[in-house]
Design a protein around this motif. Structure first.
Motif, PDB file in Angstrom:
ATOM      1  N   LEU A  29      88.278  13.974  59.930  1.00  0.00           N
ATOM      2  CA  LEU A  29      87.634  15.201  60.117  1.00  0.00           C
ATOM      3  C   LEU A  29      86.047  15.229  59.502  1.00  0.00           C
ATOM      4  O   LEU A  29      85.145  15.614  60.060  1.00  0.00           O
ATOM      5  CB  LEU A  29      88.324  16.023  58.908  1.00  0.00           C
ATOM      6  N   LEU A  30      86.009  14.065  58.712  1.00  0.00           N
ATOM      7  CA  LEU A  30      84.599  13.784  58.499  1.00  0.00           C
ATOM      8  C   LEU A  30      83.973  13.255  59.414  1.00  0.00           C
ATOM      9  O   LEU A  30      82.660  13.203  59.546  1.00  0.00           O
ATOM     10  CB  LEU A  30      84.550  12.816  57.072  1.00  0.00           C
ATOM     11  N   ASN A  32      84.327  13.754  62.719  1.00  0.00           N
ATOM     12  CA  ASN A  32      84.031  14.958  63.582  1.00  0.00           C
ATOM     13  C   ASN A  32      82.690  15.521  62.893  1.00  0.00           C
ATOM     14  O   ASN A  32      81.677  16.042  63.452  1.00  0.00           O
ATOM     15  CB  ASN A  32      85.028  15.817  63.473  1.00  0.00           C
ATOM     16  N   ASP A  33      82.617  15.873  61.225  1.00  0.00           N
ATOM     17  CA  ASP A  33      81.563  16.571  60.836  1.00  0.00           C
ATOM     18  C   ASP A  33      80.190  15.603  61.048  1.00  0.00           C
ATOM     19  O   ASP A  33      79.157  16.094  61.290  1.00  0.00           O
ATOM     20  CB  ASP A  33      81.766  16.730  59.238  1.00  0.00           C
ATOM     21  N   LYS A  36      78.944  15.945  64.408  1.00  0.00           N
ATOM     22  CA  LYS A  36      78.212  17.258  64.438  1.00  0.00           C
ATOM     23  C   LYS A  36      76.715  17.299  63.726  1.00  0.00           C
ATOM     24  O   LYS A  36      75.566  17.574  64.298  1.00  0.00           O
ATOM     25  CB  LYS A  36      78.931  18.413  63.947  1.00  0.00           C
ATOM     26  N   LYS A  90      76.042  25.732  57.871  1.00  0.00           N
ATOM     27  CA  LYS A  90      77.030  25.023  58.923  1.00  0.00           C
ATOM     28  C   LYS A  90      78.045  24.246  58.009  1.00  0.00           C
ATOM     29  O   LYS A  90      77.744  23.652  57.231  1.00  0.00           O
ATOM     30  CB  LYS A  90      76.063  23.853  59.567  1.00  0.00           C
ATOM     31  N   HIS A  92      80.025  21.801  58.585  1.00  0.00           N
ATOM     32  CA  HIS A  92      80.003  20.318  58.691  1.00  0.00           C
ATOM     33  C   HIS A  92      79.076  19.663  57.723  1.00  0.00           C
ATOM     34  O   HIS A  92      79.205  18.943  57.154  1.00  0.00           O
ATOM     35  CB  HIS A  92      79.911  19.832  59.849  1.00  0.00           C
ATOM     36  N   HIS A  95      80.527  20.402  54.196  1.00  0.00           N
ATOM     37  CA  HIS A  95      81.552  19.524  53.670  1.00  0.00           C
ATOM     38  C   HIS A  95      80.939  18.138  53.428  1.00  0.00           C
ATOM     39  O   HIS A  95      81.452  17.612  52.548  1.00  0.00           O
ATOM     40  CB  HIS A  95      82.421  19.503  54.925  1.00  0.00           C
ATOM     41  N   ILE A  96      80.041  17.381  54.434  1.00  0.00           N
ATOM     42  CA  ILE A  96      79.630  16.358  54.167  1.00  0.00           C
ATOM     43  C   ILE A  96      78.910  16.429  52.799  1.00  0.00           C
ATOM     44  O   ILE A  96      79.134  15.244  52.062  1.00  0.00           O
ATOM     45  CB  ILE A  96      78.641  15.832  55.184  1.00  0.00           C
TER      46      ILE A  96
END
Length: 165
Positions: A29-30, A32-33, A36, A90, A92, A95-96
């Motif tokens: 998932l990270l 993927n982030d 982006k 956003k 992503h 999250h990061i």
């Protein structure tokens, strides 16, 4: 190695060294982030490869676990600094940023050690008061150096006895 691989590599190292890898971190998932985020920053631009890597090249000079904690804490700080003014609406990016912020909170000792090194660099050794203090502490410093050296020799000796390859 591409910029994508570098980012993932650095993040994997950070997570591994600070005990979050495999526990609560969802690396796919990270990733993927991060993909982006790369699109946001247009990191496929041709100038990205100029001059080599920014962070991963420095990691090879830091071999001991505690040393790596220090350099990785500084790398995390730089990522946080970079993302500070980024659009956190956003998901992503948010999250990061949150993952890095959590890591940074676990790395406070690394930042303090860096500050110690910076403060040592600022010492004016031509100042008579500093010189007096330094001379006063010289024996204690040398004792610590001898203790550290003896400890390393013991560790090497013990590891050589264990491994009869």
């Amino acid at each position: 190695m591409t910029c994508h691989t570098y980012s993932l590599f650095v993040l994997s190292l950070i997570m591994t060294y600070f005990g979050r890898f495999g526990n609560s971190l969802n690396l796919p998932l990270l990733q993927n982030d991060i993909d982006k985020l790369k699109a946001d920053f247009n990191s496929s631009h041709s100038d990205v490869a100029d001059g080599g890597p920014i962070f991963t090249g420095k990691l090879s000079n830091w071999t001991e676990r505690n040393e790596k904690r220090i350099i990785l804490s500084q790398i995390v700080s730089k990522y946080l600094e970079m993302l500070k003014d980024t659009d956190k609406s956003k998901a992503h990016v948010r999250h990061i940023f949150e993952e890095l912020f959590t890591l940074k909170n676990h790395l406070l000792d690394g930042s303090e050690k860096i500050e110690d090194l910076k403060n040592l660099e600022k010492l004016q050794m031509s100042d008579l008061k500093i010189q007096r203090k330094a001379v006063n502490e010289l024996f204690s410093v040398l004792q610590k150096l001898v203790e550290t050296s003896a400890s390393l020799k013991r560790k090497r000796s013990q590891s050589q006895r264990k491994c009869r390859c």
